[in-house]
Design a protein around this motif. Structure first.
Motif, mmCIF file in Angstrom:
data_model
loop_
_atom_site.group_PDB
_atom_site.id
_atom_site.type_symbol
_atom_site.label_atom_id
_atom_site.label_comp_id
_atom_site.label_asym_id
_atom_site.label_seq_id
_atom_site.Cartn_x
_atom_site.Cartn_y
_atom_site.Cartn_z
ATOM 1 N N PRO A 219 40.438 38.966 59.666
ATOM 2 C CA PRO A 219 40.043 39.439 60.984
ATOM 3 C C PRO A 219 40.107 38.372 62.284
ATOM 4 O O PRO A 219 40.094 38.947 63.164
ATOM 5 C CB PRO A 219 38.820 39.868 60.735
ATOM 6 N N LEU A 220 40.160 37.260 62.015
ATOM 7 C CA LEU A 220 40.014 36.128 63.006
ATOM 8 C C LEU A 220 41.213 36.473 63.884
ATOM 9 O O LEU A 220 41.014 36.590 65.112
ATOM 10 C CB LEU A 220 40.014 34.907 62.450
ATOM 11 N N LYS B 124 37.322 37.466 65.752
ATOM 12 C CA LYS B 124 36.048 37.057 65.282
ATOM 13 C C LYS B 124 36.383 37.158 63.646
ATOM 14 O O LYS B 124 36.858 38.048 63.080
ATOM 15 C CB LYS B 124 34.838 38.416 65.319
ATOM 16 N N LEU B 125 35.757 36.340 62.900
ATOM 17 C CA LEU B 125 35.903 36.183 61.554
ATOM 18 C C LEU B 125 34.819 37.309 60.727
ATOM 19 O O LEU B 125 35.051 37.832 59.765
ATOM 20 C CB LEU B 125 35.478 34.735 61.091
ATOM 21 N N ILE B 126 33.867 37.210 61.474
ATOM 22 C CA ILE B 126 32.620 38.249 61.163
ATOM 23 C C ILE B 126 32.019 38.776 62.435
ATOM 24 O O ILE B 126 32.361 38.193 63.418
ATOM 25 C CB ILE B 126 31.372 37.608 60.185
ATOM 26 N N PRO B 127 31.885 39.950 62.281
ATOM 27 C CA PRO B 127 31.269 40.828 63.486
ATOM 28 C C PRO B 127 30.067 40.183 64.108
ATOM 29 O O PRO B 127 30.107 40.363 65.523
ATOM 30 C CB PRO B 127 30.797 42.210 63.030
ATOM 31 N N HIS C 18 43.983 28.204 67.618
ATOM 32 C CA HIS C 18 44.610 28.843 66.408
ATOM 33 C C HIS C 18 46.024 28.310 66.296
ATOM 34 O O HIS C 18 46.717 28.543 67.299
ATOM 35 C CB HIS C 18 44.606 30.387 66.640
ATOM 36 N N GLY C 19 46.573 28.080 65.169
ATOM 37 C CA GLY C 19 48.092 27.787 65.089
ATOM 38 C C GLY C 19 48.961 28.774 65.291
ATOM 39 O O GLY C 19 48.536 29.951 64.948
ATOM 40 N N VAL C 20 50.143 28.476 66.060
ATOM 41 C CA VAL C 20 51.143 29.430 66.012
ATOM 42 C C VAL C 20 52.341 29.027 65.692
ATOM 43 O O VAL C 20 52.766 27.910 65.961
ATOM 44 C CB VAL C 20 51.152 29.880 67.572
#
Length: 421
Positions: free
Chosen positions: A118-119, A124-127, A303-305
Motif C-alpha cells: 500500500p505504500l 502509507k504502509l499502515i493506516p 520512493h524509487g521510480v
C-alpha cells in the motif's frame, strides 16, 4: 528425371539448403541482433551484479549509465533518446513528465502489480503511519485521462514502484556522541556549531534543501507552513541562514554521488553529513563507526521510480517491460535489502533472504549472525539492531518526501547561489 522434375527437385533442394544455412547461422544472427537496453540512473541501483544477473536471466544486453542525482535528471529531461529506462526517485517525476521525457506504463504488462504493497498506492504502509509532507508517491503515480498525474486509480502509471527507503544523516561516533533514535538524534545536528567545518550535504536541489530546512526548523532558526511546498519568502529566509553558515566555513562539501559521500567519511573530511543507506553500509564495511540517524523530527523519505523513455519502441520497449518485471521477481529485492533498501513487493524476495537477514533488515530484530552487504563485506555484526528499527517503524515516521516544489525553479537558483558562495 525429366526437366520439370529436375527443376522442381533443384528448387526444393535450394530452399532446403537455404533453410539449413539459415539455421546454422541463426545463433550468430541472433547474437548480432540481441536487444540492448540502456538504463540511466544513479550508483544506488545501477550495480554490476544486478546488470550481470539481468542479462543472464533475460537474454538481453543491459548497459548502465550511472551519474550523480542532479546530472542524471538534467540529462534525462533534456534528451529522452539517451536512455530506455530511467531509475531515480519520485521527486524527478514531475520534471520528467512535464518535459515529456517519459511515457505511461501499462499496468496490465506488469506481472507482479497486484503484489505491490500500500505504500506506493496509498502513501502509507499502515493506516496509522504519518504520510509526510510533499509528494508522497501515490500523488504522482496514476496517469489521468487528461494526462496529469494524481492518486485516482487508472490503468496507466508514470513509474514502476520498486526500491524505496527513508533517509537522514550519518555521523561518526568517534567524533560525535551516540544519540538515541527518535529521541535525541536531530536534523538540527547538521547546523550545530560543534560540527562546523565537518558537515557535508547532498548536492541535489530536491533533496539537500529538505535536509537543511529540517535542520533549520529543528534549531528554531526557521519555520515553514508546509515544508514540502515552501513559499518564496520562506526559501529566502532559509538561504539567508545557510549562506551565512557557508561563508563561515560550516560546510566542508556538497557530495554528488554515494561513492563520494563514502570518501568524505573515509578521509575524515566530515564527521556528519547527509547520507544514503548504501553509503552507510560501505563505510561500515570499511570499519568506520557510522550511525544512520533516526531523527526525532522524522525522516526524509523517497520512493524509487523506474520510468520508460518516451522514445522507447518495439523490441526495446518489450525488453524494458521484461526488465521492470524482473526487478520485482525476487532476486533484486533480496539483493538491495542487503544495502538497507526495501522493495515494493517484499514477500517475493523473502525466500531468497536468510531468516537472519529478513529479521534484521525488515523486522528490526537483532542480527542473529553477521550479515554481509552487496559487496560481500560484513556490514552488520551479531546482535546489532538496525538504525530506526523495522520497515513499518521507519515508514511510520516520515517528515517529508523528496519533492519538486511549486517554487522549484526559484529554489534551484538559490541552491546554486549557496554552492558558489
Amino acid at each position: 528425371m525429366n526437366k520439370n522434375g529436375r527443376r522442381e527437385f533443384l528448387s526444393k533442394a535450394g530452399i532446403g539448403l537455404a533453410l539449413s544455412a539459415a539455421l546454422i547461422k541463426a545463433p550468430y544472427v541472433f547474437a548480432r541482433n540481441r536487444t540492448t537496453l540502456r538504463v540511466m540512473g544513479t550508483h544506488v541501483t545501477l550495480q554490476e551484479p544486478l546488470r550481470q544477473r539481468a542479462m543472464k536471466e533475460l537474454g538481453i544486453d543491459v548497459q548502465f549509465y550511472p551519474m550523480g542525482s542532479a546530472a542524471v535528471l538534467q540529462k534525462a529531461a533534456a534528451n529522452p533518446a539517451a536512455f530506455d529506462l530511467y531509475e531515480q526517485w519520485s521527486d524527478s517525476i514531475n520534471i520528467l513528465w512535464q518535459a515529456k521525457a517519459v511515457q505511461p506504463i501499462d499496468i496490465e504488462r506488469l506481472t507482479h502489480w497486484h503484489e505491490i504493497n500500500p505504500l506506493t498506492k496509498t502513501g502509507k504502509l499502515i493506516p496509522s503511519a504519518k504520510e509526510g509532507a510533499g509528494d508522497a508517491p501515490n500523488k504522482l503515480l496514476y496517469v489521468q485521462d487528461d494526462g496529469t498525474l494524481a492518486s485516482d486509480v487508472t490503468k496507466k502509471i508514470s513509474f514502476l514502484p520498486y526500491v524505496h527507503n527513508v533517509d537522514s544523516f550519518g555521523y561518526n561516533t568517534d567524533f560525535i556522541t551516540q544519540g538515541s533514535p527518535y529521541e535525541s538524534e536531530s536534523w538540527g545536528w547538521l547546523l550545530d556549531e560543534s560540527n562546523a567545518g565537518k558537515t557535508a550535504i547532498v548536492n541535489a536541489p530536491t533533496i539537500g534543501i529538505f535536509d537543511l530546512a529540517l535542520a533549520a526548523q529543528a534549531k528554531g532558526l526557521a519555520s515553514f507552513k508546509d515544508i514540502g511546498n515552501m513559499t518564496i519568502d520562506e526559501i529566502d529566509k532559509l538561504f539567508t541562514i545557510l549562506l551565512m553558515k557557508k561563508r563561515k566555513g560550516h560546510f566542508s562539501g556538497f557530495w554528488t554521488s554515494v561513492p563520494q559521500s563514502v570518501q568524505f567519511m573515509l578521509e575524515k573530511r566530515v564527521h556528519i553529513q547527509s547520507m544514503f543507506s548504501p553509503g552507510v553500509s560501505a563505510c561500515r564495511g570499511q570499519g568506520l563507526p557510522i550511525t544512520y540517524a533516526s531523527p526525532k523530527e522524522g525522516y526524509r523519505a523517497w520512493h524509487g521510480v523506474m520510468c520508460l523513455s518516451s522514445q522507447a519502441r518495439g523490441h526495446v520497449k518489450d525488453a524494458a517491460y521484461d526488465y521492470m518485471n524482473w526487478w520485482l521477481s525476487g532476486y533484486p529485492g533480496a539483493f538491495i535489502a542487503r544495502q538497507g533498501y526495501y522493495i515494493s513487493n517484499p514477500e517475493r524476495s523473502r525466500p531468497l533472504m536468510s531468516e537472519a537477514e529478513w529479521d534484521y533488515w525488515y523486522d528490526g530484530k537483532p542480527a542473529a549472525t553477521t550479515l554481509k552487504g552487496t559487496d560481500g563485506k560484513v556490514v552488520v555484526n551479531t546482535g546489532e539492531l538496525r538504525d530506526g528499527g523495522s520497515y513499518i517503524k521507519r515508514f511510520s515516521n516520515i517528515a517529508v518526501w523528496n519533492t519538486v516544489m511549486e517554487n522549484y525553479d526559484y529554489s534551484l537558483d538559490r541552491w546554486y547561489e549557496l554552492l558558489n558562495a
